[in-house]
Motif scaffolding. Structure first.
Motif, PDB file in Angstrom:
ATOM      1  N   HIS A   8     -52.628  84.811  84.145  1.00  0.00           N
ATOM      2  CA  HIS A   8     -52.015  84.837  85.485  1.00  0.00           C
ATOM      3  C   HIS A   8     -50.776  85.724  85.480  1.00  0.00           C
ATOM      4  O   HIS A   8     -50.573  86.540  86.382  1.00  0.00           O
ATOM      5  N   ALA A  18     -48.490  81.033  91.072  1.00  0.00           N
ATOM      6  CA  ALA A  18     -49.832  81.619  90.999  1.00  0.00           C
ATOM      7  C   ALA A  18     -50.752  80.826  90.078  1.00  0.00           C
ATOM      8  O   ALA A  18     -51.957  80.725  90.325  1.00  0.00           O
ATOM      9  N   ALA A  19     -50.171  80.247  89.030  1.00  0.00           N
ATOM     10  CA  ALA A  19     -50.964  79.478  88.069  1.00  0.00           C
ATOM     11  C   ALA A  19     -51.144  78.025  88.498  1.00  0.00           C
ATOM     12  O   ALA A  19     -51.914  77.286  87.873  1.00  0.00           O
TER      13      ALA A  19
END
Length: 197
Positions: free
Chosen positions: A23, A44-45
């Protein structure tokens, strides 16, 4: 080949690290390393920044962390009885580790190298990574040794091999991975030592 993590907990930790790193590298490549924060990567992760820090102590580690030192050490340990010169044992172990890395996740390796080449903070930290690899090699090849000069010889040889293979890694990344990385590394080692790898 590197030993697989022995416990379920270790395997999960390794898988989590790989996912978080993937990521991070994707974001760094898309937005730029300096423009992307730890919070951006965590979001995002789908994890908290604290979770990210539990796996990676620094932002630089998100790019530079890998298990290659362990793999190289395991390869060297498996060939302890060989009578080849140090430069060939170490060089071949580095080539084998690179071949495994390309086979397992070529695109991630290539992206990490692109980031390392283009980001000053990562260039500086990469030298620390090379030093850690040198130490891992020396620890493996000098374990139980009684020769007081062996560590000096091993570390000198490892540093020279790492410098040569570093040139090959840069060439491979600058060519967007079109050439065969293990072959490039063997050529670099052969040029540096004037002996076949």
């Amino acid at each position: 080949m590197v030993e697989e993590p022995t416990s379920l907990r270790e395997r999960r930790r390794t898988e989590t690290r790989r996912a978080l790193q993937a990521h991070a590298v994707r974001l760094f490549m898309a937005r730029g390393y300096d423009a992307t924060t730890i919070n951006d990567v965590a979001q995002a992760a789908g994890v908290s920044a604290m979770t990210l820090y539990r796996h990676f102590a620094t932002k630089e580690d998100l790019v530079l962390y890998d298990e290659y030192d362990r793999e190289t050490a395991a390869t060297l340990a498996a060939q302890q009885q060989q009578q080849e010169p140090l430069r060939q044992r170490i060089g071949r172990a580095l080539v084998q580790t690179a071949a495994t890395a390309v086979d397992s996740d070529r695109d991630l390796l290539l992206a990490r190298l692109h980031l390392m080449i283009s980001t000053p903070a990562l260039q500086a930290r990469h030298l620390d990574s090379q030093y850690a690899t040198e130490i891992a090699i020396a620890d493996t090849l000098c374990a139980g040794a009684t020769d007081p000069d062996l560590e000096f010889r091993v570390r000198s040889t490892a540093a020279a091999c790492l410098a040569a293979t570093h040139v090959a890694l840069i060439r491979w990344a600058e060519g967007d991975g079109r050439q065969d990385l293990p072959t490039l590394m063997r050529h670099a080692l052969t040029s540096a030592f004037d002996t076949a790898f």
